[in-house]
Design a protein around this motif. Structure first.
Motif, short mmCIF file in Angstrom:
data_model
loop_
_atom_site.label_atom_id
_atom_site.label_comp_id
_atom_site.label_asym_id
_atom_site.label_seq_id
_atom_site.Cartn_x
_atom_site.Cartn_y
_atom_site.Cartn_z
N ALA A 180 0.83 -1.21 0.00
CA ALA A 180 0.00 0.00 0.00
C ALA A 180 0.86 1.25 0.00
CB ALA A 180 -0.92 0.00 1.22
N SER A 181 0.30 2.31 -0.54
CA SER A 181 0.99 3.59 -0.64
C SER A 181 -0.01 4.72 -0.48
CB SER A 181 1.65 3.74 -2.02
OG SER A 181 2.54 2.68 -2.28
N CYS A 182 0.53 5.88 -0.26
CA CYS A 182 -0.29 7.08 -0.34
C CYS A 182 0.19 7.88 -1.54
CB CYS A 182 -0.20 7.90 0.96
SG CYS A 182 -1.29 9.34 0.86
N LEU A 183 -0.54 7.82 -2.62
CA LEU A 183 -0.13 8.47 -3.86
C LEU A 183 -1.15 9.51 -4.32
CD1 LEU A 183 0.99 5.24 -5.78
CD2 LEU A 183 2.48 6.91 -4.69
N VAL A 184 -2.36 9.40 -3.81
CA VAL A 184 -3.43 10.27 -4.30
C VAL A 184 -3.37 11.64 -3.64
CG1 VAL A 184 -5.93 10.57 -4.34
CG2 VAL A 184 -4.93 8.32 -4.85
N ASP A 185 -3.22 11.66 -2.33
CA ASP A 185 -3.28 12.92 -1.58
C ASP A 185 -2.46 12.77 -0.30
OD1 ASP A 185 -3.86 15.23 -0.21
OD2 ASP A 185 -6.04 15.01 -0.33
N PRO A 186 -1.41 13.59 -0.14
CA PRO A 186 -0.58 13.49 1.08
C PRO A 186 -1.38 13.68 2.36
CG PRO A 186 0.36 15.06 -0.51
CD PRO A 186 -0.97 14.64 -1.05
N ALA A 187 -2.50 14.40 2.27
CA ALA A 187 -3.31 14.61 3.47
C ALA A 187 -3.87 13.29 3.99
CB ALA A 187 -4.45 15.59 3.15
N ILE A 188 -4.03 12.34 3.10
CA ILE A 188 -4.51 11.02 3.53
C ILE A 188 -3.43 10.33 4.36
CG2 ILE A 188 -5.19 8.72 2.69
CD1 ILE A 188 -6.63 10.13 0.36
N ALA A 189 -2.17 10.46 3.93
CA ALA A 189 -1.06 9.92 4.74
C ALA A 189 -0.99 10.62 6.08
CB ALA A 189 0.26 10.06 3.99
N GLU A 190 -1.16 11.93 6.07
CA GLU A 190 -1.13 12.68 7.35
C GLU A 190 -2.24 12.21 8.29
OE1 GLU A 190 -1.23 16.83 6.28
OE2 GLU A 190 0.48 16.52 4.93
N ALA A 191 -3.36 11.79 7.69
CA ALA A 191 -4.45 11.27 8.51
C ALA A 191 -4.21 9.82 8.92
CB ALA A 191 -5.77 11.39 7.74
N GLY A 192 -3.04 9.29 8.54
CA GLY A 192 -2.68 7.95 8.99
C GLY A 192 -3.21 6.84 8.09
N ASP A 193 -3.66 7.20 6.90
CA ASP A 193 -4.26 6.18 6.04
C ASP A 193 -3.45 6.06 4.75
OD1 ASP A 193 -6.03 4.21 5.30
OD2 ASP A 193 -7.76 5.53 5.11
N ILE A 194 -3.79 5.06 3.97
CA ILE A 194 -3.23 4.88 2.64
C ILE A 194 -4.37 5.03 1.63
CG2 ILE A 194 -1.23 3.48 3.24
CD1 ILE A 194 -4.36 1.69 2.27
N ASP A 195 -4.02 5.24 0.34
CA ASP A 195 -5.07 5.45 -0.65
C ASP A 195 -4.96 4.52 -1.87
OD1 ASP A 195 -2.98 6.63 -2.16
OD2 ASP A 195 -3.43 8.60 -1.31
N THR A 196 -3.88 3.74 -1.89
CA THR A 196 -3.61 2.86 -3.02
C THR A 196 -3.14 1.53 -2.46
OG1 THR A 196 -2.87 4.81 -4.28
CG2 THR A 196 -2.27 2.63 -5.17
N ALA A 197 -3.77 0.44 -2.85
CA ALA A 197 -3.35 -0.85 -2.28
C ALA A 197 -3.63 -1.98 -3.24
CB ALA A 197 -4.09 -1.11 -0.96
N LYS A 198 -2.74 -2.96 -3.19
CA LYS A 198 -2.96 -4.23 -3.90
C LYS A 198 -2.80 -5.32 -2.84
CE LYS A 198 -2.36 -2.16 -8.10
NZ LYS A 198 -3.36 -1.91 -9.12
N THR A 199 -3.88 -6.04 -2.59
CA THR A 199 -3.90 -7.02 -1.51
C THR A 199 -4.02 -8.42 -2.10
OG1 THR A 199 -5.02 -5.39 -0.13
CG2 THR A 199 -5.08 -7.68 0.63
#
Lengths: 330, 330, 330, 330
Positions: D195-214
């Motif tokens: 998983a990564s945060c590539l869409v919006d850095p604010a999502i990473a700041e909120a402690g979440d990720i926005d892109t994942a392959k599971t």
């Protein structure tokens, strides 16, 4: 503004049932009464929809009934519509208004012009054809130059029906003539139809044809071809291609689902919606929605008596072209 | 069996260049000579393909030259083909054999029947239409009932070309008439064409039309509609739909690649192959391959002189129908 | 600038034959010699292409031979490439450069960097993937975020081949690892592979797997999933989806033709190109075209030795991930 | 058999409104009461649907209310469901049952097993995924081997929502975990997520990720990959590919209409349905239909409490895998 309308449905056959259920489920409409002289049809439908069984006379005389859906046999369409209009009702009348062009024309004084009379050319309410029409009107392909309407039924109706149907052009292609007029944006001046009986010799014996390609031309030179067959072999084929100066708008068939199967026989898509009541289920709902808007004074009928007569004219011209083997000028 | 053939290409214009390169690259053919009286065309093409520049007389008299590709201007097609056949050459002649039907017919005694004369109706060699034809012949949709051929050019040719082209039907739709005959499996007995000039008024001034829908009917009642336009706005539109008793076979346009872009404007496919030399590049190769097989005695010409005359008859009939506004019986 | 190159092809098996014919048909290349110690392979191929049969020693020592195509068995790739480079030849070497990563790495001093050595990762030359790559580089979907590569073979190879293949990752997925690197635009730092043997237990007995989903991650967080199977059941499945900030680029499978059949079983498309030599026939031609450009100094090799080593590293990492059940960091 | 059920909807937000209207329009259900403590939400919805405004206590104590739809904020789902079940009501509870796995598990004694509790995993009721499931169960592609679920949202939710959402896996991918279990036909034993945060850095700041392959793997070796992104750039991307021994079943996105535009920019299809309430409008109706069948004793809940817990387990495992960078065994 008035916002809730009581409705009676006249005719509890296949189409009447569709309209009755759509009326019953609509938040602005209340199905009050169902009328059908044949057997238990009305009683069954009334029970399913919470309506009462009534008679045509009674609903005409019931001031609470604001709109009447005429879904009776074709030979009663015109008479019942005339009576309902005379009684001050709004009317949604199934197509065709009549099988006889002269008879229909004679009613123009009473039914034509701007009246709350909506004709049941359901395809005008289809999501897909509607999207095509909107993009055409918005100029996405520039001025329309030609049109291709493909309209093939899955399988022919019983011969008993063919005999009373009025023929392929009035019974089946009538929808396509209306769609052609709707999209062409100007009246047709020439009609040529090439037709054959290739599907079932019994259709020829009944005096009808089952395969036709009809060419319509307008004054400015726009050309439309309609392809009809009583039997496709692969489901209900309902497609339109609209060619303009800047490109093509193309409405395709609707699949049962987006599921494809890739296997040894190649990639196979899900089946086309096969039955017109499935293919146009949403269009019938939108038609009733529009009828409600007409009653509320929010919209004028998208398709009225004059349109019905014009479509009938084209159907008669096509039939005449087949008979004479020549072009018919209108 | 003989297995290597020396070839001369007459005409080093756009189409001549294609044929010359395909001949040069073919393992069974050797491009010996290129003929073109105009400027440096022959020299350039000869340099590119390892051939020599020659004259029409010289290649006729060269016994090593087994086959001649006639890709000269249209008004020389018939004359050169007659001379080449008289000299004992196999001939691949570009379409049309002639613009004048009576002139073409007069050559039937010399060119008709079973001779090593292949007419350049390239679409018969197309992978996609070939697949459709094979499946049709194999009965996959049962007996053919009707046919729809859509053939729209990306953009109109220069007016100077339109003036000498012989008109839309002989210049452009001639391919479609040949394809119709190829697929219909029986001869056409009635032709009706509705046509307009909607693309460019200069085309009307040049005496031609640019938009047409032509209906063909056979003795058994099969019906074919051909849709033609000199301008599509979206690339080269070359599609066929063949309707049979058990279903439909449908050949679609060829995309530049399978890449789709899904973005804010919706899903966008790659462009259609826009230019006929791209769309039919493989077909031109297959045509030359077939010409080699004809020379080797392994195949009879898939499309010969009689087919060229029949296609020309349909083109003239369509033009006459437009002129008279009526159906033309053959 | 030099413009015509003589070429020798080493190995006259399945792939060698393809390259030899493409070289023979190319206007800038001349196939001089074919080398293959096994039976009549070289003689047959030489007869078909107008080349002579030779030995590897002889072509190395022939100064007229400018380029060598190494299409021998895998265990000779590295050795022959080293010798050919030492002899001053340009080399097109089939993948993989070697099955052993350490062995391959050891050759870096001689083969790495900017040399006229082209590795046969044919998919980089595919029209469809090439179009995707160009659109990606042009920013049509913005910065790449993730990638999905689907690469399923029609059917598994013989077990005898599986045993010497180096395993699914080095034999089959190596192409996908190269494509991933080509599109990701940065190096992979983590590899995780989930794998099973579901197609044929004999593959498990041979110590290999037949079904795998491999996840690659780069330093900046781009994520790629590769889906591999030794058997699809529906033909050669070669698709790519590239997800960017502004949308998706999607390359789909290639169909045999555009012909669809609409019948009782639903709409059926023509089959996918089933065999890799069909699917990539054009790519192999483009690869040889590129090799000619490399020899002419017009282009640097699109895929060189360093790329081959990097792809091998990913293949080994994936195999290790399957063995340990954990993520492998690079 | 009882055939008409009175229903209360708790929560008059976005989803509660959908359920309330579907209940009101259903012939077997009657919407009696709407509950929502926030502002005018309940009053507005009640007015639109002919229901009354009530309180949660009141509907629990109303013996006429047979079923309760729990569409309140997530933190009330479990509590309200427990109370409603204790009061003898049938419950349709929106997903997730709770954000906390331990809390959810603790309710198993009361909510698990065979009870009239339906969890709102709406995708199980989708026409397209349902068709795929039926064909899979019917063996059309043989035993399932691997699965690909693509689930990308059109655009990320507000950061305020991200912060309380429970994270991408519990908030968004939870649907995909349920779908994976539904289709895999056996329980997952290993989970790996990149998983990564590539869409919006604010999502990473909120402690979440926005892109994942599971990647999920089952005991028998079936492998599933789920692709998630908070932003597609082209609409709601909801696709499934199910690979079996005999082929592939593939559910694609749903287009707004079948209308395509062919123009200078290439062939453009109509947009994908962009908003989940459009894409799944029909699924929400089918879900309520199924709820009616559950109340009538005609069907067992297609998705119950135990399924909700299992999906939550997978979501937690995926989150843990991202945190540790390693595979999580279940």
């Amino acid at each position: 503004m008035e916002n809730m309308f009581e409705i009676a449905v006249v005719g509890a056959g296949r189409i009447g049932r569709i309209h009755a259920k759509n009326v019953a489920a609509h938040p602005r409409l209340r199905l009050k009464a169902v009328v059908d002289p044949v057997g238990d049809n009305a009683a069954t439908l009334a029970a399913e929809t919470g309506a009462v069984v009534s008679t045509f006379e009674a609903v005409l005389n019931d001031p609470a009934v604001r709109g009447i859906v005429v879904a009776s046999p074709t030979d009663q369409h015109l008479d019942q519509t005339l009576k309902a209009m005379a009684a001050g009702k709004a009317v949604l009348c199934e197509k065709p208004i009549d099988q006889d062009l002269a008879t229909a024309r004679a009613a123009a004084g009473v039914l034509g012009g701007e009246r709350p009379l909506l004709l049941g050319f359901n395809r005008r309410f289809d999501r897909h054809f509607g999207a095509l029409k909107r993009q055409l009107d918005a100029g996405r392909v520039g001025p329309l130059e030609s049109l291709l309407i493909i309209s093939h039924d899955p399988a022919p109706p019983p011969i008993s029906y063919v005999k009373v149907s009025g023929g392929l052009f009035k019974d089946m292609a009538i929808h396509d003539f209306d769609m052609a007029r709707y999209l062409l944006g100007e009246e047709v001046t020439e009609v040529f139809a090439a037709a054959s009986c290739l599907v079932d010799p019994a259709i020829a014996e009944a005096g009808d044809i089952d395969t036709a390609k009809t060419t319509l031309k307008t004054a400015s030179g726009r050309i439309c071809v309609i392809s009809n067959s009583r039997r496709s072999g692969y489901g209900y084929d309902q497609r339109i291609e609209a060619y303009g100066a800047k490109g093509l708008l193309k409405a395709d068939n609707v699949l049962e689902s987006t599921v494809a199967h890739w296997g040894a026989e190649g990639p196979v898509l899900d089946a086309f919606q096969n039955f017109f009541l499935d293919r146009y289920a949403e269009a019938y709902r939108s038609e009733v929605e529009h009828f409600a808007a007409v009653m509320a004074g929010e919209a004028k009928p998208l398709v009225g008596f004059d349109d019905a007569v014009k479509a009938l004219e084209l159907a008669e011209a096509a039939a005449q072209s087949v008979k004479t083997g020549q072009v018919v000028k209108l």
